[in-house]
Design a protein around this motif. Structure first.
Motif, mmCIF file in Angstrom:
data_model
loop_
_atom_site.group_PDB
_atom_site.id
_atom_site.type_symbol
_atom_site.label_atom_id
_atom_site.label_comp_id
_atom_site.label_asym_id
_atom_site.label_seq_id
_atom_site.Cartn_x
_atom_site.Cartn_y
_atom_site.Cartn_z
ATOM 1 N N ILE A 28 0.699 -1.235 -0.128
ATOM 2 C CA ILE A 28 0.017 0.009 -0.063
ATOM 3 C C ILE A 28 0.866 1.015 -0.128
ATOM 4 C CG2 ILE A 28 -1.734 1.288 1.358
ATOM 5 C CD1 ILE A 28 -2.777 -1.272 2.377
ATOM 6 N N PHE A 29 0.778 2.100 -1.088
ATOM 7 C CA PHE A 29 1.338 3.438 -0.989
ATOM 8 C C PHE A 29 0.237 4.554 -0.665
ATOM 9 C CE2 PHE A 29 4.168 6.591 -2.190
ATOM 10 C CZ PHE A 29 3.580 7.718 -2.636
ATOM 11 N N ASN A 30 -0.925 4.273 -1.005
ATOM 12 C CA ASN A 30 -2.022 5.053 -0.627
ATOM 13 C C ASN A 30 -3.421 4.721 -0.923
ATOM 14 O OD1 ASN A 30 -2.826 7.633 0.161
ATOM 15 N ND2 ASN A 30 -3.262 8.720 -1.974
ATOM 16 N N ILE A 31 -4.240 4.769 -0.140
ATOM 17 C CA ILE A 31 -5.657 4.348 -0.367
ATOM 18 C C ILE A 31 -6.396 5.586 -0.523
ATOM 19 C CG2 ILE A 31 -7.449 3.212 0.809
ATOM 20 C CD1 ILE A 31 -5.558 1.726 2.539
ATOM 21 N N TYR A 32 -7.393 5.489 -1.554
ATOM 22 C CA TYR A 32 -8.118 6.491 -2.075
ATOM 23 C C TYR A 32 -9.757 6.444 -1.437
ATOM 24 C CZ TYR A 32 -4.154 7.619 -4.986
ATOM 25 O OH TYR A 32 -3.077 7.796 -5.298
ATOM 26 N N ASP A 33 -10.698 6.026 -2.176
ATOM 27 C CA ASP A 33 -12.063 5.984 -1.746
ATOM 28 C C ASP A 33 -11.902 4.756 -1.187
ATOM 29 O OD1 ASP A 33 -13.881 7.932 -4.244
ATOM 30 O OD2 ASP A 33 -12.417 8.498 -2.919
ATOM 31 N N MET A 34 -12.838 4.657 0.085
ATOM 32 C CA MET A 34 -13.136 3.458 0.735
ATOM 33 C C MET A 34 -14.491 3.355 0.884
ATOM 34 S SD MET A 34 -9.969 3.135 3.521
ATOM 35 C CE MET A 34 -9.970 1.300 3.511
ATOM 36 N N ASP A 35 -15.156 2.127 0.225
ATOM 37 C CA ASP A 35 -16.515 2.134 0.412
ATOM 38 C C ASP A 35 -17.124 0.848 0.946
ATOM 39 O OD1 ASP A 35 -16.387 3.099 -3.015
ATOM 40 O OD2 ASP A 35 -16.750 4.266 -1.535
ATOM 41 N N GLY A 50 -19.758 5.777 1.395
ATOM 42 C CA GLY A 50 -18.377 5.864 0.804
ATOM 43 C C GLY A 50 -17.636 6.960 1.497
ATOM 44 N N ILE A 51 -16.300 7.033 1.664
ATOM 45 C CA ILE A 51 -15.478 7.863 2.195
ATOM 46 C C ILE A 51 -14.409 8.165 1.395
ATOM 47 C CG2 ILE A 51 -14.612 6.409 3.675
ATOM 48 C CD1 ILE A 51 -14.648 8.737 5.708
ATOM 49 N N THR A 52 -13.983 9.390 1.112
ATOM 50 C CA THR A 52 -12.707 9.741 0.398
ATOM 51 C C THR A 52 -11.497 9.828 1.292
ATOM 52 O OG1 THR A 52 -12.956 12.072 0.671
ATOM 53 C CG2 THR A 52 -14.152 11.100 -1.117
ATOM 54 N N SER A 53 -10.332 10.142 0.774
ATOM 55 C CA SER A 53 -9.084 9.939 1.627
ATOM 56 C C SER A 53 -9.122 11.286 2.719
ATOM 57 C CB SER A 53 -8.053 9.921 0.714
ATOM 58 O OG SER A 53 -7.811 11.235 -0.124
ATOM 59 N N ASP A 54 -9.805 12.138 2.287
ATOM 60 C CA ASP A 54 -9.773 13.587 3.192
ATOM 61 C C ASP A 54 -11.020 13.750 3.909
ATOM 62 O OD1 ASP A 54 -10.651 15.831 0.347
ATOM 63 O OD2 ASP A 54 -11.593 14.092 1.034
ATOM 64 N N GLY A 98 -10.069 1.831 -3.377
ATOM 65 C CA GLY A 98 -9.095 1.918 -4.520
ATOM 66 C C GLY A 98 -7.566 2.160 -4.026
ATOM 67 N N VAL A 99 -6.892 1.334 -4.362
ATOM 68 C CA VAL A 99 -5.415 1.307 -3.542
ATOM 69 C C VAL A 99 -4.200 1.732 -4.544
ATOM 70 C CG1 VAL A 99 -3.894 0.000 -2.102
ATOM 71 C CG2 VAL A 99 -6.426 -0.062 -1.826
ATOM 72 N N ALA A 100 -3.298 2.748 -4.397
ATOM 73 C CA ALA A 100 -2.203 2.788 -5.124
ATOM 74 C C ALA A 100 -0.960 1.764 -4.383
ATOM 75 C CB ALA A 100 -1.659 4.243 -5.216
ATOM 76 N N SER A 101 -0.228 0.823 -5.331
ATOM 77 C CA SER A 101 0.722 0.219 -4.818
ATOM 78 C C SER A 101 2.148 0.602 -5.784
ATOM 79 C CB SER A 101 0.427 -1.149 -5.133
ATOM 80 O OG SER A 101 -0.775 -1.594 -4.335
ATOM 81 N N VAL A 102 3.307 0.289 -5.191
ATOM 82 C CA VAL A 102 4.418 0.621 -5.770
ATOM 83 C C VAL A 102 4.888 -0.566 -6.433
ATOM 84 C CG1 VAL A 102 6.728 1.586 -5.743
ATOM 85 C CG2 VAL A 102 4.836 2.438 -4.330
ATOM 86 N N GLU A 103 5.236 -0.769 -7.713
ATOM 87 C CA GLU A 103 5.547 -1.889 -8.285
ATOM 88 C C GLU A 103 7.157 -1.930 -8.379
ATOM 89 O OE1 GLU A 103 3.821 -1.601 -12.393
ATOM 90 O OE2 GLU A 103 2.507 -3.057 -11.717
#
Length: 124
Positions: A28-35, A50-54, A98-103
């Motif tokens: 996990i690098f960052n998590i965006y919307d979580m629903d 749903g909830i956004t990252s902010d 929605g999750v951002a990962s680092v390859e």
């Protein structure tokens, strides 16, 4: 790879409360919307909250005023506090994020992940 694990479901009487949790782990690098979604028997899966990252939130009309979604970004966890539960809230509840990962290449990849679901049964 990222995993979402829900917990907190169970059998509850009408009018009572439950709190669901969904913890994300892995690359996990960052998590965006979580629903939170739910699927009742014989029905299509629907977005519950749903909830956004902010911290901006949204709710389906049937749960407004009864359910609260919130998240702890330090724990990569989203919660759903469900009050005044009704028979019609009975469903399998799924977490989506929605999750951002680092390859390995160093590039960021954003994918949509689902948990396996937790059953909520509202019954007297």
């Amino acid at each position: 790879q990222v995993q979402l694990v829900e917990s907190g479901g169970g059998l509850v009487q009408p009018g009572r409360s439950l709190r669901l949790s969904c913890a994300a782990s892995g690359n996990i690098f960052n998590i965006y919307d979580m629903d939170w979604y739910r699927q009742a028997p014989g029905k299509q899966r629907e977005l519950v909250a749903g909830i956004t990252s902010d911290g901006r939130t949204k709710y389906t009309d049937s749960v407004k005023g009864r359910f609260t979604i919130f998240r702890d970004n330090t724990k990569n966890t989203v919660y759903l506090l469900m009050n005044s539960l009704k028979f019609e809230d009975t469903a399998v509840y799924y977490c989506n994020a929605g999750v951002a990962s680092v390859e390995v290449s160093g590039l960021h990849k954003v994918l949509d992940y689902w948990g396996e679901g937790t059953l909520v049964t509202v019954s007297s």
